[in-house]
Enzyme design. Structure first.
Site, PDB file in Angstrom:
ATOM      1  N   LYS A  29       4.790 -12.636  -4.652  1.00 18.35           N
ATOM      2  CA  LYS A  29       2.978 -12.695  -4.623  1.00 18.35           C
ATOM      3  C   LYS A  29       2.901 -14.159  -3.886  1.00 18.35           C
ATOM      4  O   LYS A  29       2.219 -13.982  -2.996  1.00 18.35           O
ATOM      5  CB  LYS A  29       2.528 -12.459  -5.716  1.00 18.35           C
ATOM      6  CG  LYS A  29       0.944 -12.112  -5.739  1.00 18.35           C
ATOM      7  CD  LYS A  29       0.379 -11.930  -7.029  1.00 18.35           C
ATOM      8  CE  LYS A  29       0.923 -10.359  -7.552  1.00 18.35           C
ATOM      9  NZ  LYS A  29       0.665 -10.310  -9.023  1.00 18.35           N
ATOM     10  N   HIS A 484      -0.595   3.765 -11.007  1.00 15.54           N
ATOM     11  CA  HIS A 484       0.737   3.222 -11.403  1.00 15.54           C
ATOM     12  C   HIS A 484       1.785   4.442 -11.190  1.00 15.54           C
ATOM     13  O   HIS A 484       2.865   4.084 -10.799  1.00 15.54           O
ATOM     14  CB  HIS A 484       0.530   2.817 -12.930  1.00 15.54           C
ATOM     15  CG  HIS A 484       1.749   2.509 -13.696  1.00 15.54           C
ATOM     16  ND1 HIS A 484       2.503   3.397 -14.400  1.00 15.54           N
ATOM     17  CD2 HIS A 484       2.678   1.427 -13.444  1.00 15.54           C
ATOM     18  CE1 HIS A 484       3.662   2.777 -14.900  1.00 15.54           C
ATOM     19  NE2 HIS A 484       3.701   1.475 -14.199  1.00 15.54           N
TER      20      HIS A 484
HETATM   21  P1  ADP Z   1      -0.479  -6.895 -10.242  1.00 14.36           P
HETATM   22  O1  ADP Z   1       0.638  -7.573  -9.729  1.00 14.36           O
HETATM   23  O2  ADP Z   1      -0.307  -6.245 -11.521  1.00 14.36           O
HETATM   24  O3  ADP Z   1      -0.899  -6.109  -9.059  1.00 14.36           O
HETATM   25  P2  ADP Z   1      -2.357  -8.853  -9.436  1.00 14.36           P
HETATM   26  O4  ADP Z   1      -1.854 -10.264  -9.917  1.00 14.36           O
HETATM   27  O5  ADP Z   1      -2.345  -8.436  -8.118  1.00 14.36           O
HETATM   28  O6  ADP Z   1      -1.371  -8.013 -10.520  1.00 14.36           O
HETATM   29  O7  ADP Z   1      -3.666  -8.797  -9.991  1.00 14.36           O
HETATM   30  C1  ADP Z   1      -4.373  -7.490 -10.640  1.00 14.36           C
HETATM   31  C2  ADP Z   1      -5.614  -7.247  -9.850  1.00 14.36           C
HETATM   32  O8  ADP Z   1      -6.574  -8.342  -9.953  1.00 14.36           O
HETATM   33  C3  ADP Z   1      -5.400  -6.939  -8.395  1.00 14.36           C
HETATM   34  O9  ADP Z   1      -6.120  -5.731  -8.094  1.00 14.36           O
HETATM   35  C4  ADP Z   1      -5.851  -8.132  -7.687  1.00 14.36           C
HETATM   36  O10 ADP Z   1      -6.479  -7.793  -6.440  1.00 14.36           O
HETATM   37  C5  ADP Z   1      -6.992  -8.556  -8.470  1.00 14.36           C
HETATM   38  N1  ADP Z   1      -7.257 -10.093  -8.347  1.00 14.36           N
HETATM   39  C6  ADP Z   1      -6.299 -11.018  -8.665  1.00 14.36           C
HETATM   40  N2  ADP Z   1      -6.646 -12.360  -8.293  1.00 14.36           N
HETATM   41  C7  ADP Z   1      -7.971 -12.146  -7.668  1.00 14.36           C
HETATM   42  C8  ADP Z   1      -8.930 -13.058  -7.386  1.00 14.36           C
HETATM   43  N3  ADP Z   1      -8.497 -14.352  -7.135  1.00 14.36           N
HETATM   44  N4  ADP Z   1      -9.932 -12.721  -7.120  1.00 14.36           N
HETATM   45  C9  ADP Z   1     -10.407 -11.254  -6.954  1.00 14.36           C
HETATM   46  N5  ADP Z   1      -9.382 -10.466  -7.494  1.00 14.36           N
HETATM   47  C10 ADP Z   1      -8.145 -10.842  -7.944  1.00 14.36           C
HETATM   48 MG    MG Z   2      -1.242  -6.722  -7.513  1.00 10.74          MG
END
Ligand code: ADP
Ligand code: MG
Ligand code: MG
Length: 922
Positions: A29, A484
């Site tokens: 990521k 999921h």
């Molecule tokens: P995962 O790896 O389980 O997908 P993420 O880190 O991508 O977890 O985050 C979970 C959700 O939160 C995702 O839908 C992501 O787009 C959202 N998200 C994460 N960071 C931000 C941010 N800075 N602003 C808005 N949404 C966010």
């Molecule tokens: Mg994600």
């Protein structure tokens, strides 16, 4: 002075410290957020705390390196500058997300906390800025839920009783409030409702966890960072790593990133998309979005998501507005980014985006998981589009994915007659029938008992992975193509249907119902995961179509890349034809004895038995004479079916007493036919008894004691070949002598073969009759004396089943008693009968080839054991310089792929080796 180690990598405002190829350090990521930033794609600013910090954290009693705090402060200051807001500031507060991200994607297995920095001090400022109190209180509600669940409960090691988790209890409070105020959806709750709800939440948190929800932004931030590192060792993450063989030592990175808000109103949204359809591979931008929603709402399947565009609208999203229609400008921008990302990464991307008040932000990109049919289609189409080279194309499909195209589907005829119970989204292809179970634990337990089960759930969550793994297929009533269940099933190539909304899944009562039909635990259900159709009962399945044009095109690309030949083990003309449709370039093993087993074998078997029970050469010759036309006709058919490719025919191999009749009727008949009495027949049969037939009178030893047996077989092969040549069929036999351990054995048999050849040529008036004589190498002594063996053998075929058996001293038929313990205790890394033991048996092979080719440089070398269809073993065969592998007809496509992949790997390794090495600094 040594420079301090860099633990924190900034990204934002078009510049990033990291790059896509730094996944080991930054996690997938983080590396891709950096890459997108560098590409000029809008990404909210942030920074990545490296995986090294995670490793350090676990090595040093859960403490961070000393330099970390300072580096985080510095990076945070840069984020504040770029975003024009300050973390914890009362007037102009910056909110953050804290996101896990390992090297390999582990969807949903670790934690993320959103909206960090909301406190009683910053909330009023946020309300003023956003001009939207409802949004702020909603964000606060989410923060409390996520934070208490992830940081204060999970990371603190609290394991609440079923249904007593803090998240659950808070959600229950929300449900109570919704009921009280008559709200149907979350979005029906007003700012006032939500404000009140957060106060209730805080009380509940204090009551359940005995601690207050922190009101200090720094405490929230560091709590979240710690929880992400802790989540690396969370139960879900650990079991996912087991299944996917991801090393525990890798660790996760943590990404801290400025929040953008998809829940700011109807001009805001959040979504997940794939640059191509991950279920079919079709080159169409495919995704789902939700207006006025935050982050995980799409993935969690809380609401039915809207379709991204008109092109990919399904009957499920018929009434829902597409992003293309709702926000055409943003959509066009998103399409441009999609094109850019695909060109850049040269692969299908799985992306997350959020629209805040009409402005598009990208939050994630990664190579998208896909099922087998989609992987093949994308590889083929990207190759045609010249987006990737053929070498790249062949690495885009794993052997397991290819296997999916070679896997069963529901019998179309039976399916046409069956009534559809419910329809859902086709999340994982193929067909499956199984018995219904409702929990992941039951799926595991039933599967262990040998039951074929289908896991049926309202929706799945990351806690279910092991059950999903154990199940033959997965069915959910809720969730979209990006949910999921869909994601995980796709990764594993499992048959899966999600969002079958017409189904009522009641896990408590253990029933599934649709209209009047009620199915219970243990009942059979059938899924067509390619169409998304669910049927009650057990529908038959049928085998796949090897002539699928995309499959054929993909395998052709493999053929252009690979160096190893691929043959099949086939015993009959029918097998040979099947093998050819799968792309075999010859037969590596015909077991001549097959004609004495099974259907239609009565007559030849009777004659074989007569031969076996003969006591004089004259008797035996008479019986062989009767057997001859059968053997000749049989081999002629196989040679013809495989022409012009070569066919390796193994002379009679099994111990003769396997054929001794036990049935009295047969014994009587044989006695009559041989003109002796039944007692004599029994006695002769008993005389053939051996203590250890596996190592007894078999293989070449039969040919040594009964030269006339070899003679008959060779005559059959050569006459069949000569006749085929006269018919204009280019037959190429390779006569293979089995179970040899000394060159003298081969010389002895080669003498017989040469004599028969002269006889056949003069009988049929031929000037020329070409064929090869070689041997199977399946006894360690044969491998070690390969230099001599090659003096008389024109080819070697490694019979790795027996070579493994004799090399290890393990009887293959008896390993069941101890092999499971050997594997459990890690005494052996894998079952050596499934994948070649490279250290021992592999060494015998390597020596055999080396010594054999020292004598006869053009010695043809192949393998014909089970291992010939095992990808890891095929890689080994390539490396030791074999000419071909031979495996079961159905494994031929897998072998073609594995052979291509190892050739590509080899090429890449050679390229790196060719580059001059940089001198190491002292
Ligand atoms: P995962 O790896 O389980 O997908 P993420 O880190 O991508 O977890 O985050 C979970 C959700 O939160 C995702 O839908 C992501 O787009 C959202 N998200 C994460 N960071 C931000 C941010 N800075 N602003 C808005 N949404 C966010
Ligand atoms: Mg994600
Ligand atoms: Mg053998």
């Amino acid at each position: 002075m040594a420079k301090a180690r860099k633990y924190v990598y900034f990204f934002g405002d078009g510049k990033a410290d990291g790059r896509a190829d730094m996944k080991e350090l930054l996690g997938g990521k983080g590396a891709n957020l950096a890459e997108m930033t560098n590409l000029g794609i809008p990404v909210p600013a942030g920074f990545t705390i490296t995986t090294e910090v995670c490793t350090h954290y676990y090595k040093h009693g859960r403490r961070y390196p000393g330099e970390l705090k300072g580096q985080v402060d510095k990076a945070l200051a840069r984020v504040e500058k770029v975003m024009g807001a300050r973390f914890g500031d009362a007037e102009n507060p910056l909110l953050l997300s804290c996101r896990s991200g390992a090297r390999a994607s582990m969807p949903g297995m670790m934690e993320t906390v959103l909206n960090i920095g909301l406190t009683t001090r910053t909330i009023p400022g946020m309300v003023r800025l956003a001009k939207n109190p409802r949004f702020v209180w909603d964000a606060y509600r989410r923060l409390i839920t996520m934070y208490t669940d992830v940081v204060m409960e999970k990371a603190a090691g609290i394991e609440p009783a079923e249904g007593k988790g803090i998240r659950h209890q808070l959600e229950h409070e929300m449900a109570k409030m919704k009921e009280r105020v008559g709200a149907k959806n979350d979005t029906d709750l007003t700012a006032e409702h939500l404000k009140e709800l957060t106060a209730t939440y805080k009380k509940k948190v204090q009551e359940v966890l005995g601690k207050a929800f922190p009101d200090d932004p720094q405490e929230q931030l560091w709590g979240a960072i710690g929880a992400v590192f802790q989540s690396w060792n969370g139960k879900r993450a650990v079991s996912y790593r087991r299944i996917e063989a991801i090393p525990d030592a890798w660790g996760t990175a943590t990404n801290v990133q400025a929040m953008v808000f998809g829940n700011m109103g109807n001009n805001s949204a959040t979504g997940v998309a794939f640059t191509r359809n991950p279920a079919t591979g079709e080159n169409k931008f495919f995704g789902e979005w939700l207006p006025n929603a935050q982050g995980e709402d799409v993935v969690a399947g809380i609401r039915t998501p809207n379709p991204l565009n008109e092109d990919t609208r399904s009957e499920h999203s018929a009434g829902l507005q597409s992003l293309q229609n709702a926000m055409p400008k943003v959509y066009t921008q998103l399409v441009r980014i999609r094109n850019r990302l695909e060109k850049h990464y040269r692969d299908m991307q799985d992306i997350e985006f959020t629209i805040q008040d009409g402005r598009l932000w990208m939050l994630q990109t990664r190579n998208g998981k896909r099922n087998g049919p989609a992987a093949v289609r994308m590889a083929v189409e990207m190759l045609r589009e010249r987006l990737i080279s053929k070498e790249m194309a062949v690495t885009r499909v794993t052997p397991a994915q290819l296997d999916e195209l070679l896997h069963p589907i529901l019998d179309p005829q039976a399916e046409r007659k069956a009534a559809v119970l419910a329809k859902g989204l086709p999340a994982g292809p193929g067909g499956a029938a199984g018995r219904i179970v409702f929990t992941a634990a039951d799926a595991v337990a039933w599967a262990e008992r040998g039951e074929v089960v289908i896991l049926c759930r309202e929706e799945t969550n990351p806690e279910d992975v092991e059950g999903m793994r154990a199940a033959k297929a997965i069915l959910t009533a809720r969730g979209g193509m990006t949910s999921h269940a869909a994601l995980v099933a796709r990764g594993w190539g499992k048959c899966c249907i999600v969002g079958a909304g017409a189904l009522k899944v009641s896990a408590g009562a253990k029933t599934i119902s649709a209209d009047a039909t009620v199915l219970r635990e243990g009942d059979w259900i059938s899924l067509n995961g390619t169409k998304g159709a669910v049927y009650a009962g057990k529908l038959p399945t049928v085998d796949p179509d090897p002539e699928n044009p995309r499959l054929v095109e993909f395998l052709k690309a493999c053929d252009r890349v690979r160096q190893l030949g691929v043959r099949a083990n086939a015993d009959t003309p029918e097998d040979a034809r099947v093998a050819r449709t799968f792309g075999a370039e010859g037969i590596g093993l015909v077991r001549t004895e097959h004609m004495f087993y099974g259907e239609g074998a009565e007559v030849p078997l009777f004659k074989l038995r007569k031969m076996i029970l003969s006591s004089t050469e004259a008797e035996r010759r008479a019986a062989l004479g009767e057997l001859f036309p059968h053997v000749k006709a049989d081999l002629k058919g196989t040679l013809k079916a495989m022409a012009p490719y070569p066919v390796t025919i193994r002379l009679l191999d099994p111990p003769l007493h396997e054929f001794v009749p036990r049935d009295e009727g047969v014994q009587r008949e044989l006695a009559r036919s041989l003109g002796i009495d039944v007692a004599e027949i029994r006695k002769r049969g008993e005389d053939l008894h051996e203590t250890n037939p596996m190592m007894g009178h078999r293989g070449v030893r039969l040919g040594i004691t009964y030269p006339e047996v070899t003679e008959m077989q060779v005559r059959a092969i050569l006459e069949a070949t000569a006749e085929l040549h006269k018919e204009g069929v280019k037959a190429h036999p390779e006569i293979m002598i089995p179970v040899t351990c000394s060159v003298a054995e081969i010389r002895d048999q080669a003498g017989i073969i040469a004599r028969v050849k002269t006889e056949v040529m003069s009988k049929l008036g031929l000037k020329k009759l070409d064929f090869l004589v070689g041997t199977m190498i399946e006894i360690p002594r044969a491998a070690l004396t390969a230099g001599e063996m090659a003096e008389a053998a024109e080819f070697f075929s490694f019979g790795t089943n027996d070579l493994t058996q004799m090399g290890f001293g393990f009887s293959r038929d008896d390993i069941g008693a101890f092999m499971p313990d050997y594997l459990k205790k890690e005494i052996l890394p894998a079952d050596p009968f499934q994948t070649i033991d490279q250290a021992g048996i592999g060494e015998l092979i390597r020596i055999g080839i080396e010594r054999g080719r020292a004598t006869r440089p053009k010695l043809k070398v192949g393998i014909c054991g089970e291992h010939g269809g095992d990808p890891a073993s095929i890689h080994f065969c390539h490396k030791v310089g074999m000419d071909y592998v031979s495996c079961s007809p159905f494994r031929v496509p897998i072998a073609r792929l594995a052979a291509a992949q190892v050739a590509v790997k080899d090429l890449a390794a050679k390229k790196t080796a060719a580059k001059p090495k940089k001198k190491k600094k002292k």
